[in-house]
Write a protein that holds these residues in place. Sequence first.
Motif, PDB file in Angstrom:
ATOM      1  N   ASP A 191      -2.610  -3.636   3.180  1.00  0.00           N
ATOM      2  CA  ASP A 191      -3.972  -3.430   3.658  1.00  0.00           C
ATOM      3  C   ASP A 191      -4.687  -4.707   4.065  1.00  0.00           C
ATOM      4  O   ASP A 191      -5.809  -4.650   4.571  1.00  0.00           O
ATOM      5  CB  ASP A 191      -4.807  -2.679   2.615  1.00  0.00           C
ATOM      6  CG  ASP A 191      -4.756  -3.349   1.244  1.00  0.00           C
ATOM      7  OD1 ASP A 191      -4.326  -4.519   1.170  1.00  0.00           O
ATOM      8  OD2 ASP A 191      -5.145  -2.706   0.259  1.00  0.00           O
ATOM      9  N   ASP A 192      -4.064  -5.871   3.844  1.00  0.00           N
ATOM     10  CA  ASP A 192      -4.674  -7.109   4.344  1.00  0.00           C
ATOM     11  C   ASP A 192      -3.606  -8.175   4.486  1.00  0.00           C
ATOM     12  O   ASP A 192      -2.474  -8.015   4.036  1.00  0.00           O
ATOM     13  CB  ASP A 192      -5.826  -7.598   3.447  1.00  0.00           C
ATOM     14  CG  ASP A 192      -5.382  -7.878   2.015  1.00  0.00           C
ATOM     15  OD1 ASP A 192      -4.215  -8.275   1.808  1.00  0.00           O
ATOM     16  OD2 ASP A 192      -6.207  -7.705   1.097  1.00  0.00           O
TER      17      ASP A 192
ATOM     18  N   GLN B 281       3.695  -0.770   4.259  1.00  0.00           N
ATOM     19  CA  GLN B 281       2.300  -0.861   4.673  1.00  0.00           C
ATOM     20  C   GLN B 281       1.507  -1.704   3.688  1.00  0.00           C
ATOM     21  O   GLN B 281       1.622  -1.529   2.470  1.00  0.00           O
ATOM     22  CB  GLN B 281       1.666   0.533   4.759  1.00  0.00           C
ATOM     23  CG  GLN B 281       2.233   1.409   5.851  1.00  0.00           C
ATOM     24  CD  GLN B 281       1.475   2.722   5.959  1.00  0.00           C
ATOM     25  OE1 GLN B 281       0.272   2.787   5.718  1.00  0.00           O
ATOM     26  NE2 GLN B 281       2.185   3.776   6.325  1.00  0.00           N
TER      27      GLN B 281
ATOM     28  N   LYS C 102       0.827  -1.198   0.000  1.00  0.00           N
ATOM     29  CA  LYS C 102       0.000   0.000   0.000  1.00  0.00           C
ATOM     30  C   LYS C 102       0.863   1.249   0.000  1.00  0.00           C
ATOM     31  O   LYS C 102       0.560   2.229  -0.673  1.00  0.00           O
ATOM     32  CB  LYS C 102      -0.911  -0.031   1.229  1.00  0.00           C
ATOM     33  CG  LYS C 102      -1.866   1.131   1.347  1.00  0.00           C
ATOM     34  CD  LYS C 102      -2.733   0.964   2.593  1.00  0.00           C
ATOM     35  CE  LYS C 102      -3.693   2.142   2.764  1.00  0.00           C
ATOM     36  NZ  LYS C 102      -4.501   2.008   3.988  1.00  0.00           N
TER      37      LYS C 102
ATOM     38  N   TYR D 170      -2.382   0.229  13.503  1.00  0.00           N
ATOM     39  CA  TYR D 170      -1.554  -0.666  12.696  1.00  0.00           C
ATOM     40  C   TYR D 170      -1.309  -1.992  13.421  1.00  0.00           C
ATOM     41  O   TYR D 170      -1.094  -2.018  14.631  1.00  0.00           O
ATOM     42  CB  TYR D 170      -0.192  -0.024  12.396  1.00  0.00           C
ATOM     43  CG  TYR D 170      -0.272   1.180  11.494  1.00  0.00           C
ATOM     44  CD1 TYR D 170      -0.085   1.059  10.126  1.00  0.00           C
ATOM     45  CD2 TYR D 170      -0.530   2.443  12.012  1.00  0.00           C
ATOM     46  CE1 TYR D 170      -0.147   2.161   9.292  1.00  0.00           C
ATOM     47  CE2 TYR D 170      -0.601   3.559  11.188  1.00  0.00           C
ATOM     48  CZ  TYR D 170      -0.411   3.408   9.828  1.00  0.00           C
ATOM     49  OH  TYR D 170      -0.486   4.507   8.994  1.00  0.00           O
TER      50      TYR D 170
ATOM     51  N   GLN E 108       0.200  -3.585   8.815  1.00  0.00           N
ATOM     52  CA  GLN E 108      -1.075  -3.765   8.129  1.00  0.00           C
ATOM     53  C   GLN E 108      -2.083  -2.778   8.721  1.00  0.00           C
ATOM     54  O   GLN E 108      -2.201  -2.651   9.938  1.00  0.00           O
ATOM     55  CB  GLN E 108      -1.588  -5.194   8.322  1.00  0.00           C
ATOM     56  CG  GLN E 108      -2.923  -5.494   7.649  1.00  0.00           C
ATOM     57  CD  GLN E 108      -3.361  -6.913   7.904  1.00  0.00           C
ATOM     58  OE1 GLN E 108      -2.536  -7.827   7.970  1.00  0.00           O
ATOM     59  NE2 GLN E 108      -4.656  -7.131   8.047  1.00  0.00           N
ATOM     60  N   THR E 109      -2.778  -2.063   7.862  1.00  0.00           N
ATOM     61  CA  THR E 109      -3.749  -1.083   8.345  1.00  0.00           C
ATOM     62  C   THR E 109      -4.886  -0.912   7.364  1.00  0.00           C
ATOM     63  O   THR E 109      -4.712  -1.104   6.155  1.00  0.00           O
ATOM     64  CB  THR E 109      -3.084   0.282   8.593  1.00  0.00           C
ATOM     65  OG1 THR E 109      -4.046   1.179   9.148  1.00  0.00           O
ATOM     66  CG2 THR E 109      -2.531   0.876   7.310  1.00  0.00           C
ATOM     67  N   GLN E 110      -6.041  -0.544   7.885  1.00  0.00           N
ATOM     68  CA  GLN E 110      -7.181  -0.191   7.066  1.00  0.00           C
ATOM     69  C   GLN E 110      -7.473   1.303   7.143  1.00  0.00           C
ATOM     70  O   GLN E 110      -8.122   1.858   6.260  1.00  0.00           O
ATOM     71  CB  GLN E 110      -8.424  -0.970   7.540  1.00  0.00           C
ATOM     72  CG  GLN E 110      -8.316  -2.479   7.385  1.00  0.00           C
ATOM     73  CD  GLN E 110      -8.347  -2.938   5.945  1.00  0.00           C
ATOM     74  OE1 GLN E 110      -8.763  -2.195   5.056  1.00  0.00           O
ATOM     75  NE2 GLN E 110      -7.896  -4.162   5.691  1.00  0.00           N
ATOM     76  N   ASN E 111      -7.010   1.962   8.201  1.00  0.00           N
ATOM     77  CA  ASN E 111      -7.402   3.357   8.437  1.00  0.00           C
ATOM     78  C   ASN E 111      -6.243   4.331   8.613  1.00  0.00           C
ATOM     79  O   ASN E 111      -6.458   5.505   8.922  1.00  0.00           O
ATOM     80  CB  ASN E 111      -8.314   3.443   9.666  1.00  0.00           C
ATOM     81  CG  ASN E 111      -7.633   2.884  10.914  1.00  0.00           C
ATOM     82  OD1 ASN E 111      -6.418   2.718  10.960  1.00  0.00           O
ATOM     83  ND2 ASN E 111      -8.426   2.575  11.921  1.00  0.00           N
ATOM     84  N   ASN E 112      -5.002   3.845   8.449  1.00  0.00           N
ATOM     85  CA  ASN E 112      -3.812   4.696   8.594  1.00  0.00           C
ATOM     86  C   ASN E 112      -3.693   5.328   9.989  1.00  0.00           C
ATOM     87  O   ASN E 112      -3.026   6.340  10.166  1.00  0.00           O
ATOM     88  CB  ASN E 112      -3.785   5.807   7.531  1.00  0.00           C
ATOM     89  CG  ASN E 112      -3.649   5.252   6.141  1.00  0.00           C
ATOM     90  OD1 ASN E 112      -2.948   4.268   5.923  1.00  0.00           O
ATOM     91  ND2 ASN E 112      -4.344   5.856   5.182  1.00  0.00           N
TER      92      ASN E 112
END
Length: 560
Positions: A205-206, A203, A5, A71, A64-68
């Motif tokens: 995302d999954d 980074q 990402k 983590y 790994q993050t979905q929302n920044n």
Amino acid sequence: MKGIKDTSTETFRQLLGNGLSYTVPKFQRDYSWTREQWDDLWQDIEAVRKGIDPAHYLGYLVLQTQNNKNYSIIDGQQRITTLCLLVLAVIKVLEDFVKEDIKPAENQQRVNSFRSSYIGYLDPVSLVAQNKLTLNRNNDDFYRQKLVTLQKLPQRGLKASEKLLKNCFEWFYSKVKSQFKTGEHLAEFLDEIVDKLFFTVIQVDDDLNAFRVFETLNARGVQLSSADLLKNYLFSIVDVEGSHSSEMREMESLWSNALNKLGGQRFPEFLRTYWNSHKKTVRKNDLFKAIRREVKTKGDAFNLIRDLDKSADLYIALRTPEDEFWSSHIEIRNKLRDLKLFQVRQPIAVLMAAYDNLSLDRFKTLLRAIVIVSFRYNIIGGFNANEQETVYNDIALKLRSGEAFGLNMLRTVYPADSNFKAEFSNAEFRKTSKNHKIAKYILAHLERQQYGTNVDWISQDLTIEHILPDSDSENWMDIDDQTFDRIVYRLGNLCLIERNLNQDAGILGYSDKKTMYRKSRIASTASIPDKFDQWDENAVNFRQNELARLATGIWQLNIN
């Protein structure tokens, strides 16, 4: 890189000195660093402080993050945790200054500033911590309740990883306490190092993309913990509502057993080999996707982990010929030794399937055949191993479905006699450790076949002699440079000889070498003087063609 990402270079201050939070997935491995790693980090920090190094690179940090904002630490938890313990040690020394009434107001301000910047918020009444870093399920309670609050640490009843966390904190506390006598110097120290310790932050995302990153970086020689990622996925399936603690303990036990047998760095290779032995072969970057597609329920996860645990013993034994697994099977041990010499990995998957599904005699037949195929295809032919892997996978699936093994299954990866003979006639072995051993292997087999001499290529008493020396010699000035380059490493220019005779032969001329060769108990070497009056390119070509004819009969399968 596919699956990434974002990528950036960030200092420790940039990572922790903000409103972000970091969580070690609860099923990742426990804290495991020891004094050796703590001391290495401290020495690197000292080198930065003394100006020897401008900064210190701490390697990859995979998040790994979905929302920044929040983590998960997929790889790098040992380093981040250790640095947080170092910060806590600094805060502890500053608190000591406060208690000792050494500029208490200033040092208390430093305590508050460093804690809020790098550790998190600590309620002054309840002492409940809201931390920037959350450790895994086995370590977080101790970290949150004892270390972050800087309470008196217990001496007994600690789990092994908790003891390491405690020892790490105390080790850094001792270092900091002995070196810094004022809060000003200590604050300068911390402010300096948080800006000069930096990571390459990746980074994703999954977890699927995280696994792809692991596989890509591992292929480049950066060993990351893809085993941890798979463990987290499998355990998350089991850790659902209604699960019993006994199930989690069983999963933990099975996982630990498998990993302890293999060693962490061998796990990714083992996992793919296991998968290719049971399922249609997949590329490394698609392996985790395939596992997620197949393993969806608690039962699936248990079946996989139990089979991995069981298969680990066989995998290790197939990769380790001297393993006690083969103590009563000398022929198997010797053939596996050949494969290890060839450094081929592709056959292991089909051998796992064969051992599980064939009789011992049929397993030996397949193993002998694979050694011959590997010699023809990989060592002499030098062909692409991708096609070979596909063929072996197809055979593995057939064997697991109950189909009988036949040599014709190997047809597409078995070079024809004419092709093998042509390649062998031109084979050369330049000076590397592997090539030296393979040349010994070939010449020893040819010696046994032609003369019946009891000789083994692993014997330390035997070595490879270059008839035309591979170093300059005034005794061989009649061989021009171009001819020298063409023939010096050809198999026809090599012979097997006792080590003491090889030392005597050195860079002698051919007439003197002939006297040495006649003393050898290796018949193929002792016969060289009688077959060749002089040694030149024609002699090398003739001898190598003869060896190729013999080799074609030795390494041969009766494939219809």
